[in-house]
Design a protein around this motif. Structure first.
Motif, PDB file in Angstrom:
ATOM      1  N   THR A   4      89.165  80.069 -18.443  1.00  0.00           N
ATOM      2  CA  THR A   4      90.338  79.326 -19.237  1.00  0.00           C
ATOM      3  C   THR A   4      89.889  77.802 -19.351  1.00  0.00           C
ATOM      4  O   THR A   4      89.320  77.191 -18.497  1.00  0.00           O
ATOM      5  N   PRO A   5      90.063  77.323 -20.465  1.00  0.00           N
ATOM      6  CA  PRO A   5      89.854  75.817 -20.659  1.00  0.00           C
ATOM      7  C   PRO A   5      90.373  75.019 -19.732  1.00  0.00           C
ATOM      8  O   PRO A   5      91.482  75.331 -19.241  1.00  0.00           O
ATOM      9  N   VAL A   6      89.696  73.817 -19.205  1.00  0.00           N
ATOM     10  CA  VAL A   6      90.316  73.109 -18.144  1.00  0.00           C
ATOM     11  C   VAL A   6      90.382  71.640 -18.719  1.00  0.00           C
ATOM     12  O   VAL A   6      89.406  71.172 -19.140  1.00  0.00           O
ATOM     13  N   ILE A   7      91.673  70.844 -18.700  1.00  0.00           N
ATOM     14  CA  ILE A   7      91.551  69.731 -19.182  1.00  0.00           C
ATOM     15  C   ILE A   7      92.269  68.861 -18.396  1.00  0.00           C
ATOM     16  O   ILE A   7      93.527  69.412 -18.231  1.00  0.00           O
ATOM     17  N   ASN A  16      86.000  56.905 -13.624  1.00  0.00           N
ATOM     18  CA  ASN A  16      87.583  57.527 -13.813  1.00  0.00           C
ATOM     19  C   ASN A  16      87.578  57.910 -15.203  1.00  0.00           C
ATOM     20  O   ASN A  16      87.121  57.227 -16.117  1.00  0.00           O
ATOM     21  N   GLY A  17      88.006  59.362 -15.311  1.00  0.00           N
ATOM     22  CA  GLY A  17      87.931  59.881 -16.740  1.00  0.00           C
ATOM     23  C   GLY A  17      88.292  61.128 -17.150  1.00  0.00           C
ATOM     24  O   GLY A  17      88.868  61.693 -15.985  1.00  0.00           O
ATOM     25  N   TYR A  18      88.816  61.478 -18.065  1.00  0.00           N
ATOM     26  CA  TYR A  18      89.440  62.961 -18.363  1.00  0.00           C
ATOM     27  C   TYR A  18      88.125  63.814 -18.680  1.00  0.00           C
ATOM     28  O   TYR A  18      87.070  63.532 -19.371  1.00  0.00           O
ATOM     29  N   ARG A  19      88.147  64.990 -18.189  1.00  0.00           N
ATOM     30  CA  ARG A  19      87.127  65.965 -18.447  1.00  0.00           C
ATOM     31  C   ARG A  19      87.699  67.494 -18.910  1.00  0.00           C
ATOM     32  O   ARG A  19      88.862  67.524 -18.641  1.00  0.00           O
ATOM     33  N   PHE A  20      87.046  67.625 -20.089  1.00  0.00           N
ATOM     34  CA  PHE A  20      87.488  68.811 -20.946  1.00  0.00           C
ATOM     35  C   PHE A  20      86.211  69.823 -20.646  1.00  0.00           C
ATOM     36  O   PHE A  20      85.021  69.544 -21.041  1.00  0.00           O
ATOM     37  N   VAL A  21      86.531  71.180 -19.972  1.00  0.00           N
ATOM     38  CA  VAL A  21      85.748  72.213 -19.831  1.00  0.00           C
ATOM     39  C   VAL A  21      86.061  73.415 -20.566  1.00  0.00           C
ATOM     40  O   VAL A  21      87.111  73.867 -20.379  1.00  0.00           O
ATOM     41  N   TYR A  22      85.380  73.753 -21.326  1.00  0.00           N
ATOM     42  CA  TYR A  22      85.771  74.998 -22.302  1.00  0.00           C
ATOM     43  C   TYR A  22      84.526  76.125 -21.917  1.00  0.00           C
ATOM     44  O   TYR A  22      83.378  75.980 -22.177  1.00  0.00           O
ATOM     45  N   PRO A  23      84.785  77.334 -21.345  1.00  0.00           N
ATOM     46  CA  PRO A  23      84.101  78.278 -20.960  1.00  0.00           C
ATOM     47  C   PRO A  23      83.461  78.976 -22.474  1.00  0.00           C
ATOM     48  O   PRO A  23      84.256  79.021 -23.345  1.00  0.00           O
ATOM     49  N   LEU A  24      82.035  79.477 -22.359  1.00  0.00           N
ATOM     50  CA  LEU A  24      81.594  80.125 -23.627  1.00  0.00           C
ATOM     51  C   LEU A  24      81.419  81.455 -23.311  1.00  0.00           C
ATOM     52  O   LEU A  24      80.562  81.715 -22.183  1.00  0.00           O
ATOM     53  N   ILE A  25      82.021  82.443 -23.962  1.00  0.00           N
ATOM     54  CA  ILE A  25      81.965  83.518 -23.775  1.00  0.00           C
ATOM     55  C   ILE A  25      81.227  84.420 -24.791  1.00  0.00           C
ATOM     56  O   ILE A  25      81.721  84.309 -25.997  1.00  0.00           O
ATOM     57  N   TYR A  26      80.217  85.071 -24.500  1.00  0.00           N
ATOM     58  CA  TYR A  26      79.411  86.104 -25.576  1.00  0.00           C
ATOM     59  C   TYR A  26      79.108  87.260 -25.171  1.00  0.00           C
ATOM     60  O   TYR A  26      78.746  87.875 -24.103  1.00  0.00           O
ATOM     61  N   ASN A  27      79.822  88.194 -25.965  1.00  0.00           N
ATOM     62  CA  ASN A  27      79.870  89.443 -25.557  1.00  0.00           C
ATOM     63  C   ASN A  27      80.486  90.036 -24.237  1.00  0.00           C
ATOM     64  O   ASN A  27      79.874  91.007 -23.409  1.00  0.00           O
ATOM     65  N   ASN A 138      95.677  64.886 -11.964  1.00  0.00           N
ATOM     66  CA  ASN A 138      94.294  65.335 -11.744  1.00  0.00           C
ATOM     67  C   ASN A 138      94.325  66.722 -11.802  1.00  0.00           C
ATOM     68  O   ASN A 138      95.415  67.464 -12.415  1.00  0.00           O
ATOM     69  N   LEU A 139      93.071  67.647 -11.521  1.00  0.00           N
ATOM     70  CA  LEU A 139      93.109  68.796 -11.591  1.00  0.00           C
ATOM     71  C   LEU A 139      93.985  69.709 -10.706  1.00  0.00           C
ATOM     72  O   LEU A 139      94.420  70.844 -11.073  1.00  0.00           O
ATOM     73  N   ALA A 140      94.372  69.107  -9.485  1.00  0.00           N
ATOM     74  CA  ALA A 140      95.321  69.729  -8.454  1.00  0.00           C
ATOM     75  C   ALA A 140      96.716  69.630  -9.086  1.00  0.00           C
ATOM     76  O   ALA A 140      97.782  70.126  -8.529  1.00  0.00           O
TER      77      ALA A 140
END
Length: 355
Positions: A4-7, A16-27, A138-140
């Motif tokens: 799932t996307p993580v923001i 220090n910063g914001y990170r946006f991680v978006y998974p790529l799903i193909y087939n 943060n992520l936690a």
């Protein structure tokens, strides 16, 4: 693991910063991720351009102590609004507004100690100043930093503008993520196409047909289905290249591929095996049916104009899958049949039924 996307805000050892991680799903396969990071310096620069307010970024002293080694803490200095927060020297405010923070220290301390976002209005030099505190998790999920803004606007104006800004920034980030993901997927499809396609003829290349044959042989063995292959070679092709040049040779190869696509069924697979040699996989096709199809195609080639200068013919070797076959043995048998067709005079079909 979740896909799932993580923001989230990431307290880093350097930035220090914001990170946006978006998974790529193909087939149904996770093939990678899109990552976009915004430093706090960039974030405050963007906000300052959108609105004339004073922005401050503070990170909890405890968070810095947990993440950074002592020798790397030189980048942080004490903040002037709380002893429990530090300033990142990359994000030093221009205006201190120390009088405002001093005059409203009780309200500000109460919000900072609660780890909950909030705001208040304070009178300063005949104006109403709005102070807003927005905690960053943060992520936690721990509130480890905060944005503080000081503005001349009324509460309602400020809140309305903040909502608009957050929506606009979120929309921009979403568009960037979607476009980037789309481009990466398209690029992956392009690379996959290039890796499995013969670029001159547009047919499957050798790697692609071997992968298909592995699947189809397993299917033929499991379900007792017929399976045959045609090994096709252009007769006297070297003479075409030597007499009329490689451009004419390439044209012959492309024209043969076009004829092959129009003659074959949608369930069959055509490929360029190498040079002037082609392999066609005929699914659910017996030896007799494969021989008839090969003879028909052989005659079609000889009656077509594949070259601008000379008649073109092909020789074809046919083999059919039996229980003991591997890909190598099936291809070797078709190759031997092709050699026999060449030896017998070319422009003909020869088949070897059994191993």
């Amino acid at each position: 693991e979740t896909l799932t996307p993580v923001i989230a805000y990431e307290e880093g050892r350097i930035y220090n910063g914001y990170r946006f991680v978006y998974p790529l799903i193909y087939n149904g396969i996770h093939c990678g991720s899109v990552e976009i990071s915004f430093s706090m310096k960039s974030f405050i620069t963007i906000l300052s351009q959108l609105e004339a307010s004073d922005y401050y970024f503070g990170i909890k002293k405890s968070a810095v102590e947990d993440v950074l080694f002592k020798e790397n803490r030189y980048r942080y200095i004490d903040s002037f609004f709380s002893p429990n927060f530090l300033f990142d020297q990359e994000v030093i405010p221009t205006n201190t507004n120390d009088e405002i923070f001093t005059n409203s220290s009780n309200e500000l301390t109460s919000i900072l100690d609660s780890d909950t976002s909030g705001g208040y209005v304070v009178a300063y030099k005949g104006k109403q100043k709005l102070v807003l505190v927005n905690f960053i998790q943060n992520l936690a999920g721990d509130p480890v930093a905060c944005f503080i803004s000081v503005s001349d606007e009324t509460v309602h104006e400020k809140l309305a503008r903040d909502n608009w800004q957050v929506s606009a920034i979120s929309l921009i980030i979403f568009i960037v993520l979607v476009v980037t993901a789309f481009l990466l997927i398209k690029e992956r499809e392009k690379l996959k196409f290039l890796s499995l396609t013969d670029m001159l003829t547009g047919l499957n290349n050798r790697n692609a047909i071997l992968h298909i044959m592995e699947h189809e042989l397993d299917r033929a063995k499991r379900y007792k289905r017929a399976l045959s292959i045609m090994m096709i070679d252009i007769d006297n092709f070297k003479q075409v290249n030597d007499r009329y040049g490689h451009a004419e040779g390439d044209e012959v190869l492309r024209n043969l591929a076009k004829l092959m696509r129009s003659a074959l069924r949608t369930s069959d697979y055509a490929s360029r095996w190498g040079g002037e040699e082609f392999l066609v996989l005929l699914t659910d096709t017996s030896f007799e049916a494969a021989t008839i199809a090969s003879e028909k195609f052989c005659a079609e080639v000889s009656s077509s104009y594949l070259s601008n200068f000379i008649p073109v013919t092909v020789s074809i070797g046919v083999s059919t899958y039996v229980d003991v076959d591997t890909i190598d043995s099936l291809v070797a048998r078709a190759d031997k049949a092709l050699y026999d067709a060449k030896r017998q005079g070319k422009n003909r079909v020869v088949g070897i039924k059994k191993a």
